[in-house]
Scaffold this motif. Structure first.
Motif, PDB file in Angstrom:
ATOM      1  N   LEU A  24      26.585  50.041  30.696  1.00 62.40           N
ATOM      2  CA  LEU A  24      27.754  49.205  29.768  1.00 62.40           C
ATOM      3  C   LEU A  24      28.903  49.315  30.333  1.00 62.40           C
ATOM      4  N   THR A  25      29.402  50.577  30.871  1.00 64.60           N
ATOM      5  CA  THR A  25      30.912  50.458  31.586  1.00 64.60           C
ATOM      6  C   THR A  25      30.830  49.767  32.680  1.00 64.60           C
ATOM      7  N   LEU A  26      29.708  49.815  33.554  1.00 64.71           N
ATOM      8  CA  LEU A  26      29.814  48.933  34.612  1.00 64.71           C
ATOM      9  C   LEU A  26      29.654  47.410  34.184  1.00 64.71           C
ATOM     10  N   MET A  27      29.182  47.186  33.265  1.00 67.21           N
ATOM     11  CA  MET A  27      29.493  45.616  32.987  1.00 67.21           C
ATOM     12  C   MET A  27      30.858  45.344  32.479  1.00 67.21           C
ATOM     13  N   LEU A  28      31.679  46.388  31.714  1.00 67.98           N
ATOM     14  CA  LEU A  28      32.841  46.105  31.351  1.00 67.98           C
ATOM     15  C   LEU A  28      33.850  46.026  32.703  1.00 67.98           C
ATOM     16  N   TYR A  29      33.627  46.744  33.678  1.00 71.30           N
ATOM     17  CA  TYR A  29      34.366  46.701  34.786  1.00 71.30           C
ATOM     18  C   TYR A  29      34.266  45.042  35.535  1.00 71.30           C
ATOM     19  N   ASN A  30      32.676  44.894  35.502  1.00 69.46           N
ATOM     20  CA  ASN A  30      32.582  43.332  36.133  1.00 69.46           C
ATOM     21  C   ASN A  30      32.965  42.232  35.306  1.00 69.46           C
ATOM     22  N   GLY A  31      33.029  42.512  34.075  1.00 71.26           N
ATOM     23  CA  GLY A  31      33.671  41.455  33.064  1.00 71.26           C
ATOM     24  C   GLY A  31      35.266  41.236  33.169  1.00 71.26           C
ATOM     25  N   CYS A  32      35.861  42.781  33.322  1.00 70.51           N
ATOM     26  CA  CYS A  32      37.342  42.473  33.598  1.00 70.51           C
ATOM     27  C   CYS A  32      37.675  41.736  35.059  1.00 70.51           C
ATOM     28  N   LEU A  33      36.676  42.272  36.030  1.00 67.86           N
ATOM     29  CA  LEU A  33      36.945  41.392  37.269  1.00 67.86           C
ATOM     30  C   LEU A  33      36.859  39.759  37.284  1.00 67.86           C
ATOM     31  N   PHE A  35      37.040  38.032  34.503  1.00 72.60           N
ATOM     32  CA  PHE A  35      38.247  37.296  33.966  1.00 72.60           C
ATOM     33  C   PHE A  35      39.792  37.437  34.645  1.00 72.60           C
ATOM     34  N   LEU A  36      39.921  38.502  35.501  1.00 64.97           N
ATOM     35  CA  LEU A  36      41.065  38.528  36.720  1.00 64.97           C
ATOM     36  C   LEU A  36      40.892  37.284  37.269  1.00 64.97           C
ATOM     37  N   ASN A  37      39.762  37.014  37.838  1.00 69.18           N
ATOM     38  CA  ASN A  37      39.483  35.866  38.864  1.00 69.18           C
ATOM     39  C   ASN A  37      39.726  34.571  38.051  1.00 69.18           C
ATOM     40  N   LYS A  38      39.440  34.282  36.931  1.00 68.33           N
ATOM     41  CA  LYS A  38      39.734  33.187  36.019  1.00 68.33           C
ATOM     42  C   LYS A  38      41.140  32.937  35.859  1.00 68.33           C
ATOM     43  N   ALA A  39      41.736  34.144  35.630  1.00 64.37           N
ATOM     44  CA  ALA A  39      43.326  34.130  35.114  1.00 64.37           C
ATOM     45  C   ALA A  39      44.097  33.686  36.362  1.00 64.37           C
ATOM     46  N   ARG A  50      45.178  29.054  29.461  1.00 60.83           N
ATOM     47  CA  ARG A  50      44.057  29.642  29.945  1.00 60.83           C
ATOM     48  C   ARG A  50      44.241  30.943  30.755  1.00 60.83           C
ATOM     49  N   LYS A  51      45.330  31.047  31.369  1.00 60.17           N
ATOM     50  CA  LYS A  51      45.818  32.151  32.255  1.00 60.17           C
ATOM     51  C   LYS A  51      45.870  33.439  31.178  1.00 60.17           C
ATOM     52  N   ASN A  52      46.718  33.007  30.198  1.00 58.68           N
ATOM     53  CA  ASN A  52      46.959  33.808  29.035  1.00 58.68           C
ATOM     54  C   ASN A  52      45.671  34.307  28.426  1.00 58.68           C
ATOM     55  N   GLN A  53      44.708  33.471  28.229  1.00 59.60           N
ATOM     56  CA  GLN A  53      43.642  33.957  27.480  1.00 59.60           C
ATOM     57  C   GLN A  53      42.945  34.887  28.588  1.00 59.60           C
ATOM     58  N   TYR A  54      42.820  34.729  29.668  1.00 60.86           N
ATOM     59  CA  TYR A  54      41.661  35.502  30.501  1.00 60.86           C
ATOM     60  C   TYR A  54      42.439  36.869  30.705  1.00 60.86           C
ATOM     61  N   ILE A  55      43.804  36.756  30.816  1.00 59.53           N
ATOM     62  CA  ILE A  55      44.772  38.087  31.061  1.00 59.53           C
ATOM     63  C   ILE A  55      44.404  39.030  29.858  1.00 59.53           C
ATOM     64  N   GLN A  56      44.442  38.296  28.710  1.00 54.94           N
ATOM     65  CA  GLN A  56      44.348  39.208  27.377  1.00 54.94           C
ATOM     66  C   GLN A  56      42.951  39.609  27.523  1.00 54.94           C
ATOM     67  N   ASP A 103      46.203  40.552  41.604  1.00 52.32           N
ATOM     68  CA  ASP A 103      45.667  41.083  42.824  1.00 52.32           C
ATOM     69  C   ASP A 103      45.504  43.090  42.936  1.00 52.32           C
ATOM     70  N   GLU A 104      46.740  43.176  42.616  1.00 49.32           N
ATOM     71  CA  GLU A 104      47.045  44.866  42.503  1.00 49.32           C
ATOM     72  C   GLU A 104      46.027  45.426  41.466  1.00 49.32           C
ATOM     73  N   VAL A 105      46.148  44.799  40.223  1.00 50.40           N
ATOM     74  CA  VAL A 105      45.162  45.221  39.368  1.00 50.40           C
ATOM     75  C   VAL A 105      43.765  45.159  39.675  1.00 50.40           C
ATOM     76  N   GLU A 106      43.282  44.102  40.152  1.00 50.13           N
ATOM     77  CA  GLU A 106      41.935  43.567  40.749  1.00 50.13           C
ATOM     78  C   GLU A 106      41.484  44.740  41.773  1.00 50.13           C
ATOM     79  N   GLY A 107      42.370  45.231  42.457  1.00 46.44           N
ATOM     80  CA  GLY A 107      41.902  46.376  43.649  1.00 46.44           C
ATOM     81  C   GLY A 107      41.497  47.615  42.683  1.00 46.44           C
ATOM     82  N   LEU A 108      42.452  47.956  41.876  1.00 44.55           N
ATOM     83  CA  LEU A 108      42.126  49.151  41.042  1.00 44.55           C
ATOM     84  C   LEU A 108      40.820  49.063  40.342  1.00 44.55           C
ATOM     85  N   VAL A 109      40.611  47.967  39.602  1.00 48.28           N
ATOM     86  CA  VAL A 109      39.513  47.668  38.843  1.00 48.28           C
ATOM     87  C   VAL A 109      38.067  48.172  39.799  1.00 48.28           C
ATOM     88  N   ILE A 110      38.229  47.336  40.871  1.00 45.91           N
ATOM     89  CA  ILE A 110      37.077  47.393  41.948  1.00 45.91           C
ATOM     90  C   ILE A 110      36.867  48.737  42.525  1.00 45.91           C
TER      91      ILE A 110
END
Length: 134
Positions: A24-33, A35-39, A50-56, A103-110
């Motif tokens: 489930l934790t892995l799914m959360l990380y992948n989901g976050c990534l 939504f970051l890409n969609k943002a 949509r940007k606001n929605q995906y960042i939220q 991109d910075e946050v995405e790098g941390l999540v990855i």
């Protein structure tokens, strides 16, 4: 088509309800990534709503990751400020429409996701390794 959609949704729901906490934790990380890409895509398309929605949504996932930390462990005490930092940076990215911050946050999540995948892999090897010796 509707039957396929219903079957797929049932499969997704089943995969979540049968997943281990680690999965489930892995799914959360992948989901976050995701939504970051969609943002980022929404920023490029100048679709502010949509940007606001995906960042939220990304921030909600980070909030969930924060709430599941077991503060009895030192690593959790070290991760909490990193999650808080990521959440703060996403607020900035949302206000400024800043792809570099995302991109910075995405790098941390990855990094977190890849480390978590390795932990799961090692844990599985230890579990199956010990059961095969019996």
């Amino acid at each position: 088509m509707a039957a396929q959609t219903n079957a797929f949704n049932a499969y997704k729901q089943n995969s979540v309800t049968t997943a281990s906490p680690g999965e489930l934790t892995l799914m959360l990380y992948n989901g976050c990534l995701k939504f970051l890409n969609k943002a980022k895509q929404a920023i490029n398309e100048k679709n502010i709503e949509r940007k606001n929605q995906y960042i939220q949504r990304s921030q909600a996932i980070i909030g969930e990751l924060m709430s599941t930390l077991n503060m009895d462990f030192e690593i959790s005490k070290q991760m909490l400020p990193l999650y808080e930092y990521m959440n703060h940076r996403l607020t900035e990215a949302n206000l400024k429409n800043d792809l570099a911050i995302i991109d910075e946050v995405e790098g941390l999540v990855i990094e977190f996701r890849d480390t978590w995948k390795e932990v799961l892999k090692i844990t599985r090897q230890q579990q199956f390794g010990s059961t095969q010796q019996v």
